[in-house]
Design an enzyme around this catalytic site. Structure first.
Site, short mmCIF file in Angstrom:
data_model
loop_
_atom_site.label_atom_id
_atom_site.label_comp_id
_atom_site.label_asym_id
_atom_site.label_seq_id
_atom_site.Cartn_x
_atom_site.Cartn_y
_atom_site.Cartn_z
N SER A 72 0.84 -1.19 0.00
CA SER A 72 0.00 0.00 0.00
C SER A 72 0.87 1.25 0.00
O SER A 72 1.99 1.23 0.53
CB SER A 72 -0.92 0.00 1.23
OG SER A 72 -1.86 1.06 1.16
N ASP A 73 0.37 2.30 -0.61
CA ASP A 73 1.08 3.58 -0.61
C ASP A 73 0.03 4.69 -0.67
O ASP A 73 -1.04 4.50 -1.25
CB ASP A 73 2.04 3.69 -1.80
CG ASP A 73 3.00 4.85 -1.63
OD1 ASP A 73 3.95 4.71 -0.83
OD2 ASP A 73 2.80 5.89 -2.28
N GLN A 74 0.35 5.82 -0.08
CA GLN A 74 -0.62 6.91 0.00
C GLN A 74 0.04 8.26 -0.20
O GLN A 74 1.15 8.48 0.28
CB GLN A 74 -1.32 6.88 1.36
CG GLN A 74 -2.42 7.93 1.52
CD GLN A 74 -2.99 7.93 2.92
OE1 GLN A 74 -2.35 8.34 3.87
NE2 GLN A 74 -4.22 7.45 3.03
#
EC number: 3.6.1.-
Length: 199
Positions: A72-74
């Site tokens: 995941s990355d944001q």
């Protein structure tokens, strides 16, 4: 006899993502992914987070070829600018002053990689935060109490950061914290892991 479920790995050292994944009650381990997280020239935010989420999962798959791996990355975007993790008080103060009375779009990339087959399910979950008009004193008071210097956007929505907002807009509130669980559950089910199934 049913084959054993593959081990589940969260490709992240984020305590926020770990706490979110623990909600599902599935056994998992965490592994730090070795990934260059720099943005490519003119790369749109949604494309950036989707690419990095998959890159993190694939980096961990090298040493865990039998696992289901969550990447995941944001990023947080104000207008066309990406707001990174502030890292310190001065940057956090500047970010929140810019966001005051405006809306910030969070883009969260999610990948579930079956390392056994190399098949990756990827998506991007948007979530918009509308900030109340905030005085400098309110921002300073918030930073003194919560010190959110490792959080994109300079707040912790699961803590006092909720007091900064006028409203929230999105389908999956956990996306704002960094791991969209509603969307992840669907990916896990497609990979044969149902959090609501028999344990």
């Amino acid at each position: 006899m049913m084959p054993a479920a593959p081990p589940l790995i969260l490709a992240s050292t984020s305590p926020y993502r770990r706490e979110l994944l623990e909600r599902l009650g599935l056994p998992f381990t965490t592994v730090a992914p070795a990934v260059d997280e720099h943005r490519l020239p003119d790369e749109p935010a949604a494309q950036l987070v989707q690419r990095l989420a998959e890159a993190k999962a694939r980096a961990v798959a090298v040493s865990h070829p039998d696992a289901l791996i969550i990447g995941s990355d944001q990023v947080a975007c104000l207008d066309d600018a990406i707001l990174g993790k502030p890292g310190n008080r001065a940057n956090a103060l500047a970010q929140l002053e810019r966001a005051s009375g405006r809306s910030v779009l969070f883009q969260t990339g999610l990948c579930l990689l079956d390392a056994r087959t190399g098949q990756a399910q990827t998506l991007v979950e948007p979530f918009r935060v509308h900030f109340r008009p905030l005085s400098r004193a309110q921002i300073v008071g918030y930073l003194d109490r919560e010190r959110p210097y490792d959080c994109a956007g300079s707040f912790k929505s699961e803590g006092l950061g909720i007091a900064l907002f006028a409203r929230l807009e999105g389908a999956d509130p956990t996306a704002l914290i960094g791991l969209p669980l509603i969307r992840l559950i669907a990916l896990l089910e497609a990979a044969g892991q149902d959090p609501l199934g028999s344990s």
